[in-house]
Design a protein around this motif. Structure first.
Motif, short mmCIF file in Angstrom:
data_model
loop_
_atom_site.label_atom_id
_atom_site.label_comp_id
_atom_site.label_asym_id
_atom_site.label_seq_id
_atom_site.Cartn_x
_atom_site.Cartn_y
_atom_site.Cartn_z
N LEU A 193 0.81 -1.22 0.00
CA LEU A 193 0.00 0.00 0.00
C LEU A 193 0.84 1.26 0.00
O LEU A 193 0.29 2.36 0.06
N GLY A 194 2.15 1.12 -0.05
CA GLY A 194 3.03 2.29 -0.11
C GLY A 194 3.40 2.63 -1.54
O GLY A 194 2.88 2.04 -2.50
N GLY A 195 4.32 3.58 -1.70
CA GLY A 195 4.77 3.97 -3.03
C GLY A 195 3.65 4.52 -3.88
O GLY A 195 2.73 5.18 -3.38
N PRO A 196 3.64 4.21 -5.19
CA PRO A 196 2.59 4.75 -6.06
C PRO A 196 1.19 4.25 -5.71
O PRO A 196 0.20 4.92 -5.99
N ASN A 197 1.10 3.07 -5.09
CA ASN A 197 -0.22 2.56 -4.71
C ASN A 197 -0.88 3.41 -3.63
O ASN A 197 -2.10 3.42 -3.50
N ARG A 198 -0.07 4.12 -2.84
CA ARG A 198 -0.64 4.93 -1.76
C ARG A 198 -1.57 6.00 -2.31
O ARG A 198 -2.70 6.18 -1.83
N PRO A 255 -19.50 21.50 13.64
CA PRO A 255 -19.91 22.41 14.72
C PRO A 255 -19.49 21.93 16.11
O PRO A 255 -19.39 22.73 17.03
N GLU A 256 -19.23 20.63 16.26
CA GLU A 256 -18.85 20.10 17.58
C GLU A 256 -17.35 19.97 17.77
O GLU A 256 -16.86 20.03 18.90
N LEU A 257 -16.61 19.74 16.68
CA LEU A 257 -15.17 19.50 16.77
C LEU A 257 -14.42 20.50 15.90
O LEU A 257 -14.26 20.27 14.69
N PRO A 258 -13.95 21.59 16.46
CA PRO A 258 -13.17 22.55 15.69
C PRO A 258 -11.92 21.86 15.11
O PRO A 258 -11.29 21.04 15.78
N GLY A 259 -11.62 22.18 13.87
CA GLY A 259 -10.47 21.57 13.21
C GLY A 259 -10.81 20.35 12.39
O GLY A 259 -9.95 19.83 11.68
N LEU A 260 -12.08 19.88 12.46
CA LEU A 260 -12.55 18.76 11.64
C LEU A 260 -13.49 19.30 10.57
O LEU A 260 -14.43 20.02 10.87
N PHE A 261 -13.23 18.94 9.32
CA PHE A 261 -14.00 19.45 8.19
C PHE A 261 -14.62 18.30 7.41
O PHE A 261 -14.05 17.20 7.34
N HIS A 262 -15.79 18.58 6.80
CA HIS A 262 -16.50 17.60 5.99
C HIS A 262 -16.80 18.22 4.62
O HIS A 262 -17.10 19.43 4.54
N PRO A 263 -16.75 17.41 3.55
CA PRO A 263 -17.24 17.92 2.26
C PRO A 263 -18.72 18.25 2.37
O PRO A 263 -19.49 17.52 3.02
N VAL A 264 -19.14 19.34 1.78
CA VAL A 264 -20.55 19.74 1.81
C VAL A 264 -21.30 18.96 0.73
O VAL A 264 -20.94 19.04 -0.45
N PRO A 265 -22.32 18.18 1.11
CA PRO A 265 -23.05 17.38 0.11
C PRO A 265 -23.64 18.25 -0.99
O PRO A 265 -24.19 19.32 -0.73
N GLY A 266 -23.50 17.80 -2.22
CA GLY A 266 -24.09 18.49 -3.36
C GLY A 266 -23.32 19.71 -3.82
O GLY A 266 -23.75 20.39 -4.76
N MET A 267 -22.18 20.00 -3.19
CA MET A 267 -21.40 21.18 -3.60
C MET A 267 -20.06 20.72 -4.18
O MET A 267 -19.44 19.79 -3.65
N PRO A 268 -19.61 21.33 -5.28
CA PRO A 268 -18.31 20.96 -5.84
C PRO A 268 -17.21 21.18 -4.80
O PRO A 268 -17.21 22.16 -4.06
N CYS A 269 -16.28 20.23 -4.74
CA CYS A 269 -15.19 20.30 -3.77
C CYS A 269 -13.86 20.41 -4.48
O CYS A 269 -13.63 19.73 -5.49
N GLN A 270 -13.00 21.22 -3.95
CA GLN A 270 -11.63 21.28 -4.44
C GLN A 270 -10.85 20.13 -3.79
O GLN A 270 -10.84 20.01 -2.56
N PRO A 271 -10.24 19.26 -4.59
CA PRO A 271 -9.52 18.13 -3.99
C PRO A 271 -8.42 18.62 -3.05
O PRO A 271 -7.70 19.57 -3.36
N PRO A 272 -8.26 17.98 -1.89
CA PRO A 272 -7.19 18.39 -0.98
C PRO A 272 -5.83 17.88 -1.46
O PRO A 272 -5.75 16.94 -2.26
N SER A 273 -4.78 18.50 -0.98
CA SER A 273 -3.43 17.97 -1.22
C SER A 273 -3.23 16.78 -0.31
O SER A 273 -3.39 16.89 0.91
N LEU A 274 -2.90 15.64 -0.90
CA LEU A 274 -2.70 14.44 -0.09
C LEU A 274 -1.43 14.57 0.74
O LEU A 274 -0.41 15.04 0.23
N PRO A 275 -1.46 14.17 2.01
CA PRO A 275 -0.24 14.21 2.82
C PRO A 275 0.86 13.37 2.17
O PRO A 275 0.60 12.29 1.62
N GLU A 276 2.08 13.85 2.22
CA GLU A 276 3.19 13.14 1.61
C GLU A 276 3.48 11.86 2.37
O GLU A 276 3.29 11.77 3.59
N GLU A 277 3.95 10.84 1.63
CA GLU A 277 4.36 9.61 2.29
C GLU A 277 5.55 9.93 3.20
O GLU A 277 6.44 10.69 2.83
#
Length: 356
Positions: A193-198, A255-277
């Motif tokens: 699951l590492g390398g390019p498969n990640r 609203p309950e956990l500051p620092g936790l985000f969710h994609p908004v249903p039905g709204m276009p999302c900008q893809p996040p930058s994946l954390p580096e291996e």
């Protein structure tokens, strides 16, 4: 199907313990089909009559939740009592929030977190059927809610010679079974699951499609390293990503956990930058397996390392008098460093692309 794997040997050869029990009598045979090669589609299986699923369990009083599906519930008073005590199964987002509150010290405070989560039902396994239970749960994201009964998966797996009693020691066979019975597309990942498969895995989960992973199971169901002696299956249908900054388009803070985000249903999302291996503690897989009806968050590197060391057949299994189907080359050839991506046949999703 495209796969980074080299062609595999013909699937299986039975491995029998010294003192086998009475032979297993399989269900009535299915219509014959020609041998498959490279997971070919099997149109007949999609048109064959499918037995109706068992009647659903009564809904608990809690609103907006459903009880876990428990295979063998009608035969086990212990399971019935456990189900009554456990109450309703929380949805993925709520279960993750429970885990984040309970184990907040495990998650880096210097990162913001984005949760991508597809809801899975629960199904408690009976016997060595963890792989087929994981595939059944994954199938609920690939087919309508009525889905395919677990009994159907077991029946076809036995008819095709993939299993003797529900065990699955070959990821390639799991892919063939998924294509035939669920009519989905699959990609077999080899080399860990590492390398390019990640990136393939993370991009696949961000789009809401399931991943099947063999690993060694610890006492608390989390991944460990036992050289394959505790080989088990899980389905992952979400990912928790730790990022330096959340994209501005398409995300809302919890609203309950500051620092936790969710994609908004039905709204276009900008893809996040994946954390580096090599970024420790920045990626967690949201997973389920057949011995609990709760979600678990597993550190990605822990899952990767467990999956990569599945090499040996359990001595206790070899000595327990049961019959198991193990591929040529053993557990190492069938499970080690392998995983299975699944997505609907009519989906435009291609591995390696992000479409939220």
């Amino acid at each position: 199907m495209t796969s980074p794997c080299s062609p595999l040997e013909p699937p299986i050869s039975p491995q029998r313990a010294p003192a086998p029990k009475a032979p297993i009598i399989p269900p009535p045979p299915l219509p014959l089909s020609p041998p498959d090669s490279g997971f070919p589609p099997s149109p007949w299986s999609l048109q064959a009559p499918i037995p109706p699923p068992p009647p659903p369990l009564p809904l608990p009083p809690a609103k907006g939740t459903a009880p876990p599906h428990v295979f063998g519930l009608e035969k086990s008073q212990l399971l019935k009592e456990a189900l009554e005590k456990a109450g309703p199964v929380p949805r993925g987002k709520e279960d993750v929030k429970r885990l984040l509150k309970l184990h907040k010290d495990r998650f880096r405070s210097d990162l913001q977190w984005i949760l991508f989560c597809a809801d899975l039902p629960s199904l408690i396994q009976e016997g060595p059927q963890c792989g087929l239970v994981a595939l059944w749960m994954a199938g609920t994201l690939l087919l309508p809610p009525s889905g395919i009964p677990l009994e159907r998966l077991v029946q076809v797996a036995m008819e095709r010679g993939y299993t003797a009693q529900g065990e699955m020691f070959c990821v390639a066979d799991m892919g063939r079974l998924a294509q035939e019975v669920l009519g989905c597309q699959t990609q077999l990942l080899c080399g860990g699951l590492g390398g390019p498969n990640r990136d393939l895995v993370l991009q696949h989960l961000v789009t809401g499609h399931p991943l099947l992973i063999p690993y060694d199971e610890d006492f608390n169901h989390e991944p460990c390293q036992r050289k394959g002696h505790k080989a088990h299956w899980a389905v992952s249908a979400g990912v928790l990503l730790g990022v330096q900054a959340v994209p501005s388009l398409g995300y809302a803070e919890d609203p309950e956990l500051p620092g936790l985000f969710h994609p908004v249903p039905g709204m276009p999302c900008q893809p996040p930058s994946l954390p580096e291996e090599g970024s420790p503690g920045a990626v967690y897989l949201l997973s389920k397996q057949g011995k609990s009806w709760h979600y678990q968050l597993w550190d990605y590197d822990q899952v990767r390392d467990s999956n990569l060391q599945l090499t040996d057949f359990s001595p206790s299994r070899a000595a327990n008098g049961q019959t198991y189907v193990v591929p040529t080359g053993g557990v190492r050839a069938g499970l080690c460093g392998q995983a299975l991506l699944l997505w609907p046949r009519d989906s435009n999703h291609l591995p390696g692309s992000i479409t939220i």
